[in-house]
Structures are given as structure tokens and as C-alpha cells.
Motif scaffolding. Structure first.
Motif, PDB file in Angstrom:
ATOM      1  N   ALA A  20       1.826  23.140 -27.999  1.00 13.78           N
ATOM      2  CA  ALA A  20       0.811  23.348 -29.037  1.00 13.78           C
ATOM      3  C   ALA A  20      -0.360  24.112 -28.418  1.00 13.78           C
ATOM      4  O   ALA A  20      -0.835  23.772 -27.332  1.00 13.78           O
ATOM      5  N   SER A  53      -5.067  19.942 -38.321  1.00 11.43           N
ATOM      6  CA  SER A  53      -4.097  19.546 -39.351  1.00 11.43           C
ATOM      7  C   SER A  53      -3.902  20.689 -40.354  1.00 11.43           C
ATOM      8  O   SER A  53      -4.832  21.448 -40.629  1.00 11.43           O
ATOM      9  N   HIS A  55      -0.641  21.608 -39.061  1.00 12.43           N
ATOM     10  CA  HIS A  55       0.425  22.063 -38.170  1.00 12.43           C
ATOM     11  C   HIS A  55       0.015  22.198 -36.704  1.00 12.43           C
ATOM     12  O   HIS A  55       0.887  22.267 -35.829  1.00 12.43           O
ATOM     13  N   MET A  57      -1.119  20.432 -34.228  1.00 12.00           N
ATOM     14  CA  MET A  57      -0.835  19.489 -33.139  1.00 12.00           C
ATOM     15  C   MET A  57       0.660  19.255 -32.929  1.00 12.00           C
ATOM     16  O   MET A  57       1.043  18.544 -32.007  1.00 12.00           O
ATOM     17  N   ALA A  58       1.483  19.825 -33.787  1.00 14.19           N
ATOM     18  CA  ALA A  58       2.931  19.599 -33.676  1.00 14.19           C
ATOM     19  C   ALA A  58       3.483  20.302 -32.446  1.00 14.19           C
ATOM     20  O   ALA A  58       3.170  21.477 -32.191  1.00 14.19           O
ATOM     21  N   CYS A  59       4.317  19.600 -31.675  1.00 13.17           N
ATOM     22  CA  CYS A  59       4.881  20.133 -30.433  1.00 13.17           C
ATOM     23  C   CYS A  59       6.404  20.188 -30.471  1.00 13.17           C
ATOM     24  O   CYS A  59       7.044  20.332 -29.426  1.00 13.17           O
ATOM     25  N   TYR A  68       6.768  13.205 -42.367  1.00 17.42           N
ATOM     26  CA  TYR A  68       5.359  13.609 -42.354  1.00 17.42           C
ATOM     27  C   TYR A  68       4.497  12.489 -42.923  1.00 17.42           C
ATOM     28  O   TYR A  68       4.854  11.860 -43.923  1.00 17.42           O
ATOM     29  N   VAL A  81       0.234  14.009 -39.251  1.00  9.42           N
ATOM     30  CA  VAL A  81       1.079  13.632 -38.116  1.00  9.42           C
ATOM     31  C   VAL A  81       2.542  13.832 -38.511  1.00  9.42           C
ATOM     32  O   VAL A  81       2.958  13.449 -39.611  1.00  9.42           O
ATOM     33  N   TRP A  82       3.296  14.422 -37.597  1.00  9.27           N
ATOM     34  CA  TRP A  82       4.725  14.652 -37.806  1.00  9.27           C
ATOM     35  C   TRP A  82       5.531  13.744 -36.871  1.00  9.27           C
ATOM     36  O   TRP A  82       5.122  13.485 -35.735  1.00  9.27           O
ATOM     37  N   GLU A 223      -1.953   8.127 -36.518  1.00 12.62           N
ATOM     38  CA  GLU A 223      -1.866   9.143 -35.478  1.00 12.62           C
ATOM     39  C   GLU A 223      -0.816   8.816 -34.424  1.00 12.62           C
ATOM     40  O   GLU A 223      -0.249   9.730 -33.814  1.00 12.62           O
ATOM     41  N   THR A 274       4.197  14.765 -32.416  1.00 15.66           N
ATOM     42  CA  THR A 274       2.743  14.954 -32.390  1.00 15.66           C
ATOM     43  C   THR A 274       2.169  14.035 -31.311  1.00 15.66           C
ATOM     44  O   THR A 274       1.702  12.935 -31.603  1.00 15.66           O
TER      45      THR A 274
END
Length: 412
Positions: A20, A53, A55, A57-59, A68, A81-82, A223, A274
């Protein structure tokens, strides 16, 4: 503190988090070699999550994003958060070890929010992992007002109720309004599972006294998902193989010793979709290092949000402290607190007609807590209106403070 072997896990997570852009800008390029290097990494804040938010922070690749969720957004924009299939499998397996010990003979009524929230779906996963039957009685819908929840508890022979502790009190009140006794008229109920708000010893005692069954706690947040859960002995143990927990002072500059109250900063130790890196949760927490009957050596107390702490004459009163005071009163179910001059004022709903403050009690409480304690006992329905059965119990987040006055009590 970092435990043996965690530095390797931390470096693996940091390598994963660099996927990210947000983390790549903030993290060192080389693997960490010491705890001192770790402490140089900047904190992640709620504001960071809001700005990134949905997208940023998504790794994980988009094809791996399986679920989601968003925070409740009661104080502003939501945090996104994903979760991947791997994340959900980890949570489902760990969560199913909850001390309540779900079995295939259980029927679990889940009275948590489901829409975009994590706790309802995650409890359902844990329940079904053990072959138990899940009854999804969402807490944010008019389809299941409290009267219907009471009916479901009886008609379906529910064995475990999963809800926030305040809702457990409200469901009991709804049952009493229907002429039922929570301790007598739900004979199959064997336990209550709580999450979503701090469970102090006073609150646990209140709920157990009302229902006559043990109460099991769980701690987590949108989170991160679950971070700690009660064992069979009803002590809250952190998932130390899933999270690194730092317990820091109010200035976030030094680690507090076991037994001292600090603020919780948490880092994922597994490769979440995340991951959180030194995330400042805003929770006041106390770490206890002693062997539990279950074999675990570390337990934690979640004492409430730092922002919800009332300061009187330079002394902090968190939710645990406030509930300890309320536990001494003749009526304890529904209350609010606010700072007032050099003391605290509580508004408490009357439960019985003869509820009165015993002579000398307020003086005793004031001396014990180092602040003047005043209590107003008000008629039932003052804080929570029972006249509209659909709206009673349709909670957002629980409210225990008069926030208009609480802001004036900010820490000096």
C-alpha cells in the motif's frame, strides 16, 4: 514489548504492508533489527484510515478481497476495512475457541448489527464453525424489536444470547415488561456473550445477576476484527500470535508497566488484507501478567475510550471507574454521568418505587474516589423511552456520558 520471535513476524507484515502506498511512504525499506527501530515507525491514526478509505490501506489484490466492512460512522465518515479468505479463516478458527464453548447443541441468538459491521457476521462464523445454530436478530432493524427478541429467546429455546451488555439489560427489561422473569422463564439459556463495549466487573455482575447465567466478553474493532476473548474462566486474553499490543502512556511516548493503565496501540502480526501498523486505538487498557486457570499468562482489561474519560481535579474516571460507583447505588441499569465542578453527577433511572440513596452513601463514595459524587434518581423512561416498543433498544453506540459537559472535562 516484543516477544521472542515476533520481530520476524513484524518484518514479514511490514514487507506485506509496503504494497500500500500509504505504508510504503512511512516504513523503512530494510528489515528491522531492533525494538528501537520499531519505535521509530510513526503511529497510524483514525484520521489516516479515514483519509485512505476505502481503497488506500488494502494490501491484497482485488481478487482476494472477499468481505468489506465499515465503522459505524457515528462521529463522522466511516473507516473502510477489507478482509480476505485467509483473514476470515483465521478469525473464524480463533473466535470459535471462545470460553463459552459453543457446541452443536447450541442455538445462538445474535443481537449485534450486521449491516457493514464486523461483530455480527464474525460471531455467526464462530458459532457455525462449532456446528451451532445461528439466529441473526440484527440490532439495527425494526424487524426484530425487543419484544420479538424476547419471543425468539423463548420460542426457539435459545441457549446463548450474543449482544452488547447494555442490550442484554434492555432485553431483560423488555421481558419484565411482558411479565417474565429473566432468571426463571428462559430455562435453556446458559450464557451471554458480549462485545462492542467495555465489560467492567460491575457491568458483568449486573448482567449475570439479572439473567442468572455467566457472561463472556470479547474485544475487537472494525479495523482489526477480534483481538482478545474470554477463556472459560472469564478472563480476557489477547491474541498474541495475531497482534502485537503496545501499552503506552497518554502521551504515547513510553511503555507502561504491567498493572498500569495505558493506551492501546496495535499491529497486525499476520498478513491481513488491511494490516494495521502501530494503530492508535484510543482505548484505555491495563495489562495483567499472571497465570490464569486456563494456562494463559497475559490478560487485559478494556477500560473504555480515552476520549470518554472524565477528568475531575486532575484525576481520570474511565468507564470502569464510573460503573464501580454506579454499582453501589440502589438502581444500576440505566445511567449517565457528567463532570460538575470538582465532582461527578450521575443521573440514574429508578428501578423500583422504593429506590433511595442510603444515608451516608454519597459521602462514602466521595471519600473513596477523591471527588464529590452527586446522584439524581429520575423516573423510569427518562433516559430510555419505553413508550415506543419498536424504538426502545434500537441503539447506535451506547451512551453513558453527557457529552456536552464531558468536553469541558478534557484532561489538563
Amino acid at each position: 514489548m516484543v516477544f521472542p520471535g515476533q520481530l520476524t513476524a513484524i518484518n514479514q507484515v511490514l514487507d506485506h504492508a509496503r504494497k500500500a502506498e500509504f505504508h510504503r511512504r512511512r516504513l523503512p525499506c530494510a528489515p528491522l533489527r531492533s525494538w528501537e527501530e520499531w519505535k521509530a515507525i510513526p503511529f497510524t491514526t483514525k484520521r489516516d484510515l479515514l483519509e485512505q478509505s476505502p481503497h488506500g490501506m488494502a494490501c491484497a489484490p482485488q481478487r482476494e478481497l472477499l468481505q468489506y466492512h465499515e465503522s459505524s460512522a457515528t462521529t463522522g465518515a466511516p473507516v473502510s476495512v477489507w478482509y480476505s479468505a485467509r483473514d476470515l479463516a483465521e478469525i473464524r478458527e480463533r473466535f470459535s475457541r471462545w470460553g463459552v464453548r459453543f457446541t452443536d447443541e447450541d442455538r445462538v441468538l445474535i443481537r449485534f448489527p450486521y449491516a457493514l459491521s464486523t461483530i455480527g457476521p464474525f460471531v455467526q462464523m464462530a458459532v457455525q464453525q462449532k456446528g451451532a445454530c445461528a439466529i441473526a436478530a440484527d440490532s439495527r432493524t425494526t424487524i426484530t424489536p425487543l419484544a420479538r427478541v424476547v419471543d425468539l429467546l423463548r420460542r426457539l429455546d435459545v441457549t446463548v444470547l450474543a449482544t452488547i451488555s447494555l442490550s442484554a439489560v434492555m432485553i431483560a427489561e423488555a421481558a419484565e415488561m411482558a411479565g417474565l422473569d429473566p432468571r426463571r422463564d428462559f430455562p435453556r439459556l446458559r450464557a451471554i456473550c458480549c462485545a462492542g463495549e467495555p465489560l467492567s466487573p460491575a457491568r458483568r455482575s449486573l448482567v449475570e445477576g439479572i439473567w442468572g447465567v455467566p457472561v463472556y466478553d470479547n474485544f475487537g474493532m472494525t479495523e482489526t476484527g477480534p483481538q482478545a476473548m474470554d477463556c472459560a474462566a472469564r478472563r480476557l486474553h489477547p491474541w498474541q500470535d495475531c497482534f502485537l499490543m503496545e501499552f503506552l502512556d497518554d502521551h504515547l511516548t513510553r511503555e507502561v508497566a504491567p498493572g498500569e493503565i495505558g493506551q492501546l496501540v496495535v499491529t497486525s502480526l499476520t498478513r491481513r488484507a488491511t494490516p494495521m501498523i502501530r494503530y492508535v486505538t484510543g482505548d484505555r487498557v491495563r495489562r495483567i501478567e499472571e497465570r490464569c486457570a486456563c494456562g494463559e499468562r497475559t490478560a487485559i482489561e478494556i477500560r473504555g475510550r480515552a476520549d470518554d474519560t472524565l477528568w475531575v481535579r486532575g484525576k481520570p474516571f474511565d468507564l470502569w471507574d464510573l460503573e464501580a460507583i454506579v454499582s453501589r447505588l440502589p438502581c444500576r441499569r440505566f445511567w449517565r454521568a457528567s463532570p460538575e465542578g470538582d465532582g461527578l453527577r450521575f443521573i440514574v433511572e429508578r428501578e423500583r418505587e422504593d429506590d433511595r440513596i442510603a444515608p451516608g452513601l454519597l459521602e462514602e463514595l466521595s471519600g473513596a474516589h477523591g471527588a464529590r459524587i452527586d446522584v439524581d434518581i429520575v423516573p423510569k423512561g427518562t433516559l430510555y423511552d419505553r413508550s415506543e416498543p419498536v424504538s426502545f433498544g434500537m441503539l447506535g453506540k451506547p451512551m453513558y456520558l453527557d457529552r456536552s459537559l464531558a468536553r469541558a472535562s478534557a484532561r489538563p
